[in-house]
Design a protein around this motif. Structure first.
Motif, PDB file in Angstrom:
ATOM      1  N   LEU A  96       5.684 -28.451  -2.555  1.00 35.83           N
ATOM      2  CA  LEU A  96       4.851 -28.234  -1.364  1.00 35.83           C
ATOM      3  C   LEU A  96       4.066 -29.491  -0.981  1.00 35.83           C
ATOM      4  CD1 LEU A  96       3.668 -24.539  -1.819  1.00 35.83           C
ATOM      5  CD2 LEU A  96       5.430 -25.444  -0.286  1.00 35.83           C
ATOM      6  N   ILE A  97       3.628 -30.251  -1.964  1.00 37.58           N
ATOM      7  CA  ILE A  97       2.896 -31.478  -1.641  1.00 37.58           C
ATOM      8  C   ILE A  97       3.858 -32.531  -1.066  1.00 37.58           C
ATOM      9  CG2 ILE A  97       1.471 -33.368  -2.581  1.00 37.58           C
ATOM     10  CD1 ILE A  97       0.320 -31.242  -4.577  1.00 37.58           C
ATOM     11  N   ALA A  98       5.078 -32.584  -1.598  1.00 33.45           N
ATOM     12  CA  ALA A  98       6.063 -33.550  -1.083  1.00 33.45           C
ATOM     13  C   ALA A  98       6.439 -33.238   0.370  1.00 33.45           C
ATOM     14  CB  ALA A  98       7.318 -33.544  -1.951  1.00 33.45           C
ATOM     15  N   MET A  99       6.395 -31.963   0.740  1.00 34.03           N
ATOM     16  CA  MET A  99       6.879 -31.553   2.070  1.00 34.03           C
ATOM     17  C   MET A  99       5.849 -31.647   3.171  1.00 34.03           C
ATOM     18  SD  MET A  99       9.166 -28.178   1.762  1.00 34.03           S
ATOM     19  CE  MET A  99      10.934 -28.319   1.677  1.00 34.03           C
ATOM     20  N   THR A 100       4.569 -31.760   2.823  1.00 33.87           N
ATOM     21  CA  THR A 100       3.526 -31.577   3.837  1.00 33.87           C
ATOM     22  C   THR A 100       2.602 -32.767   4.022  1.00 33.87           C
ATOM     23  OG1 THR A 100       2.209 -30.511   2.108  1.00 33.87           O
ATOM     24  CG2 THR A 100       3.409 -29.056   3.594  1.00 33.87           C
ATOM     25  N   ASN A 101       2.031 -32.837   5.203  1.00 35.71           N
ATOM     26  CA  ASN A 101       0.975 -33.799   5.530  1.00 35.71           C
ATOM     27  C   ASN A 101      -0.178 -33.033   6.169  1.00 35.71           C
ATOM     28  OD1 ASN A 101       2.240 -36.413   4.876  1.00 35.71           O
ATOM     29  ND2 ASN A 101       3.699 -35.812   6.471  1.00 35.71           N
ATOM     30  N   THR A 102      -1.326 -33.671   6.249  1.00 34.32           N
ATOM     31  CA  THR A 102      -2.481 -33.054   6.902  1.00 34.32           C
ATOM     32  C   THR A 102      -2.094 -32.546   8.291  1.00 34.32           C
ATOM     33  OG1 THR A 102      -4.016 -34.426   5.679  1.00 34.32           O
ATOM     34  CG2 THR A 102      -4.831 -33.526   7.741  1.00 34.32           C
ATOM     35  N   GLY A 103      -2.517 -31.316   8.584  1.00 27.67           N
ATOM     36  CA  GLY A 103      -2.234 -30.731   9.896  1.00 27.67           C
ATOM     37  C   GLY A 103      -0.985 -29.870   9.925  1.00 27.67           C
ATOM     38  N   ASP A 104      -0.172 -29.957   8.884  1.00 24.50           N
ATOM     39  CA  ASP A 104       1.056 -29.155   8.840  1.00 24.50           C
ATOM     40  C   ASP A 104       0.749 -27.691   8.489  1.00 24.50           C
ATOM     41  OD1 ASP A 104       2.617 -31.315   9.465  1.00 24.50           O
ATOM     42  OD2 ASP A 104       3.262 -31.720   7.407  1.00 24.50           O
ATOM     43  N   HIS A 105       1.758 -26.858   8.724  1.00 22.61           N
ATOM     44  CA  HIS A 105       1.619 -25.417   8.492  1.00 22.61           C
ATOM     45  C   HIS A 105       2.788 -24.898   7.655  1.00 22.61           C
ATOM     46  CE1 HIS A 105       2.455 -21.183   9.970  1.00 22.61           C
ATOM     47  NE2 HIS A 105       1.201 -21.069   9.579  1.00 22.61           N
ATOM     48  N   ILE A 106       2.473 -24.027   6.695  1.00 22.59           N
ATOM     49  CA  ILE A 106       3.501 -23.403   5.849  1.00 22.59           C
ATOM     50  C   ILE A 106       3.511 -21.908   6.146  1.00 22.59           C
ATOM     51  CG2 ILE A 106       4.238 -22.955   3.455  1.00 22.59           C
ATOM     52  CD1 ILE A 106       2.584 -25.469   2.646  1.00 22.59           C
ATOM     53  N   LEU A 107       4.690 -21.383   6.431  1.00 23.79           N
ATOM     54  CA  LEU A 107       4.810 -19.939   6.701  1.00 23.79           C
ATOM     55  C   LEU A 107       5.382 -19.246   5.463  1.00 23.79           C
ATOM     56  CD1 LEU A 107       4.510 -17.629   8.739  1.00 23.79           C
ATOM     57  CD2 LEU A 107       6.879 -18.052   9.411  1.00 23.79           C
ATOM     58  N   CYS A 108       4.635 -18.279   4.936  1.00 26.20           N
ATOM     59  CA  CYS A 108       5.022 -17.633   3.671  1.00 26.20           C
ATOM     60  C   CYS A 108       5.440 -16.186   3.874  1.00 26.20           C
ATOM     61  CB  CYS A 108       3.841 -17.617   2.714  1.00 26.20           C
ATOM     62  SG  CYS A 108       3.134 -19.229   2.401  1.00 26.20           S
ATOM     63  N   SER A 109       6.239 -15.711   2.937  1.00 31.16           N
ATOM     64  CA  SER A 109       6.552 -14.272   2.917  1.00 31.16           C
ATOM     65  C   SER A 109       5.262 -13.497   2.626  1.00 31.16           C
ATOM     66  CB  SER A 109       7.614 -13.989   1.853  1.00 31.16           C
ATOM     67  OG  SER A 109       7.237 -14.521   0.605  1.00 31.16           O
ATOM     68  N   GLN A 110       5.290 -12.201   2.884  1.00 36.97           N
ATOM     69  CA  GLN A 110       4.078 -11.364   2.833  1.00 36.97           C
ATOM     70  C   GLN A 110       3.367 -11.411   1.475  1.00 36.97           C
ATOM     71  OE1 GLN A 110       3.304  -9.272   5.941  1.00 36.97           O
ATOM     72  NE2 GLN A 110       1.487 -10.002   4.916  1.00 36.97           N
ATOM     73  N   GLY A 111       4.102 -11.593   0.422  1.00 36.21           N
ATOM     74  CA  GLY A 111       3.488 -11.716  -0.895  1.00 36.21           C
ATOM     75  C   GLY A 111       4.013 -12.963  -1.574  1.00 36.21           C
ATOM     76  N   ILE A 112       3.121 -13.672  -2.281  1.00 38.00           N
ATOM     77  CA  ILE A 112       3.567 -14.825  -3.077  1.00 38.00           C
ATOM     78  C   ILE A 112       2.817 -14.808  -4.399  1.00 38.00           C
ATOM     79  CG2 ILE A 112       4.357 -16.376  -1.224  1.00 38.00           C
ATOM     80  CD1 ILE A 112       1.595 -17.714  -1.358  1.00 38.00           C
ATOM     81  N   TYR A 113       3.333 -15.529  -5.350  1.00 35.27           N
ATOM     82  CA  TYR A 113       2.732 -15.619  -6.681  1.00 35.27           C
ATOM     83  C   TYR A 113       1.263 -16.040  -6.566  1.00 35.27           C
ATOM     84  CZ  TYR A 113       2.306 -16.939 -11.588  1.00 35.27           C
ATOM     85  OH  TYR A 113       1.910 -17.047 -12.885  1.00 35.27           O
ATOM     86  N   GLY A 114       0.402 -15.438  -7.372  1.00 37.61           N
ATOM     87  CA  GLY A 114      -1.047 -15.650  -7.293  1.00 37.61           C
ATOM     88  C   GLY A 114      -1.465 -17.113  -7.301  1.00 37.61           C
ATOM     89  N   CYS A 115      -0.903 -17.919  -8.183  1.00 34.50           N
ATOM     90  CA  CYS A 115      -1.315 -19.320  -8.274  1.00 34.50           C
ATOM     91  C   CYS A 115      -0.731 -20.144  -7.131  1.00 34.50           C
ATOM     92  CB  CYS A 115      -0.931 -19.919  -9.620  1.00 34.50           C
ATOM     93  SG  CYS A 115      -1.780 -19.081 -10.970  1.00 34.50           S
ATOM     94  N   THR A 116       0.389 -19.715  -6.559  1.00 37.77           N
ATOM     95  CA  THR A 116       0.918 -20.385  -5.362  1.00 37.77           C
ATOM     96  C   THR A 116      -0.052 -20.142  -4.207  1.00 37.77           C
ATOM     97  OG1 THR A 116       3.158 -20.003  -6.155  1.00 37.77           O
ATOM     98  CG2 THR A 116       2.937 -20.599  -3.840  1.00 37.77           C
TER      99      THR A 116
END
Ligand SMILES: *Cc1c(COP(=O)(O)O)cnc(C)c1O
Length: 395
Positions: A96-116
């Motif tokens: 996730l850090i490799a894929m993103t820069n400030t201002g970017d947005h990540i769209l997640c499924s309705q549930g994800i692992y707690g630490c994610t």
């Protein structure tokens, strides 16, 4: 392997990535327990650092035992290349850090692992990288949730602990139209049950701590993707953040992997029997299991999973106290988080894995206070059933 043609999963899981003849004929891969590698000359060192010559330099940048594991998992997920990490979360964060820069947005499924979830909150607070959740039930719903700033669609399926499924092929098709990569945390399935890359997704993550290890004795993570993406992660977030796996742990994973197909078949077989038992039990309110044909997830499961998996969640008629006393009544089944081990494990998401999620969000995710999650092990399913039975009788 002399030929690459159509080697079956059950064979790849044992042989891929290892050539015994390069290692004194040792049947089992050796553990290269070394931090660094000696160069034959100063010039060789220069070439290796410049990337002009293949070869090992230092174990944070690569290690032969770790590389065998990486080649094996890449083959099992039908990907071009892979990287191993010191934990599932090291793998998730590196991606996730490799894929993103400030201002970017990540769209997640309705549930994800707690630490994610925790990582995404931190990325939002520190670096203004935002995220949202979508049920991703239809094309329209997904398209509506995608923003111009969306650089990654991050999916778990089955979703923990509600066992809801996301149609990976549908998500991959929509994402492709939009030019957005899809990352799938495939931990709950293992590469034996589901291969997201074959369904059109781009990156696969595993907490190898679970089914891939299978014996409850390692914390580790894996990432599979294109050569280009994997080399980007290797050269940036893996190298400079440094969440690498030890050669010994990589070796334990190579060892555990050999029995993955056999173990998964038994996990799945036991789970189906227990799910049927729980579905019939008068003290059980609801069973969440992708293999239940009365369940709306059934069709997606049939489409993208080889078998419905080794996890069941269920609610008892009652409240949190009912769930807790039921757990305390169990004898053979152990109370613990984690999953995918030989031992059957039970946990209470509302007070354990999802305790950090605010009550209201838990409700929205379908995590009731009486919900229990069972990781079905490899013991006799009759003994598991008998243990559940005597514990249910007492409540
Ligand atoms: C356990 C788990 C993780 C985190 O993996 P660790 O090896 O504990 O760091 C990530 N995703 C899922 C779905 C998990 O079950």
């Amino acid at each position: 392997m002399k030929e690459k043609k159509a080697i079956k999963f059950e064979t790849k899981v044992i042989h891929e990535g290892y050539d015994a003849h390069k290692h004194s004929g040792s049947l089992v891969p050796p553990i290269f327990q070394t931090s660094t590698f000696i160069f034959e000359s100063a010039q060789q060192g220069e070439k290796r650092f410049a990337g002009e010559e293949e070869g090992f330099i230092y174990s944070r940048l690569g290690n032969p035992t770790v590389k065998m594991l990486e080649e094996r998992i890449a083959a099992l997920e039908n990907g071009e290349a892979a990287l191993a990490f010191g934990s599932g979360m090291a793998a998730v964060s590196a991606v996730l850090i490799a894929m993103t820069n400030t201002g970017d947005h990540i769209l997640c499924s309705q549930g994800i692992y707690g630490c994610t979830f925790g990582l995404l909150e931190m990325m939002n607070e520190k670096y203004k990288i935002t995220h949202d959740f979508s049920a991703m039930e239809t094309r329209e719903q997904l398209l509506e949730a995608i923003r111009t700033e969306t650089v990654c669609i991050y999916v778990e399926t089955p979703i923990n602990p509600t066992m809801k499924l996301v149609d990976l092929q549908m998500v991959a098709e929509v994402a492709k139209e939009k030019g957005i990569p899809v990352v799938v945390d495939n931990t709950f399935c293992s590469p034996y049950l589901q291969n997201p890359i074959s369904l059109g997704c781009d990156v696969v993550i595993h907490s190898a701590t679970k089914y891939i290890c299978g014996h409850g004795d390692v914390i580790a993570g894996l990432v599979v993707g294109t050569k280009e993406f994997i080399s980007k992660v290797a050269m940036t977030t893996q190298k400079d953040i440094g969440g690498v796996i030890s050669p010994f742990d990589a070796w334990l994973l190579l060892r555990g992997l050999k029995s993955l197909a056999v173990r998964m078949d038994r996990h799945c077989e036991n789970t189906e029997k227990l799910a049927n038992y729980l579905l019939e039990h008068p003290k059980v309110e609801k069973v969440y299991y992708p293999g239940d044909f009365r369940n709306s997830e059934y069709e997606i499961a049939q489409k993208q999973m080889r078998k419905p998996g080794g996890m069941i969640s269920f609610t008892l008629k009652g409240n949190k106290e009912t769930a807790q006393s039921f757990m305390n009544n169990l004898e053979m089944i152990k109370i613990a988080v984690s999953l995918g081990d030989a031992e059957t494990l039970i946990q209470h998401p509302a007070t354990m894995t999802h305790a950090v999620v605010p009550r209201e969000s838990r409700k929205n995710m379908g995590i009731d206070d009486s919900l229990l999650r069972l990781s079905v092990g490899l013991e006799s399913w009759e003994d598991m059933r008998d243990d559940l039975e005597q514990a249910l009788e007492k409540i």
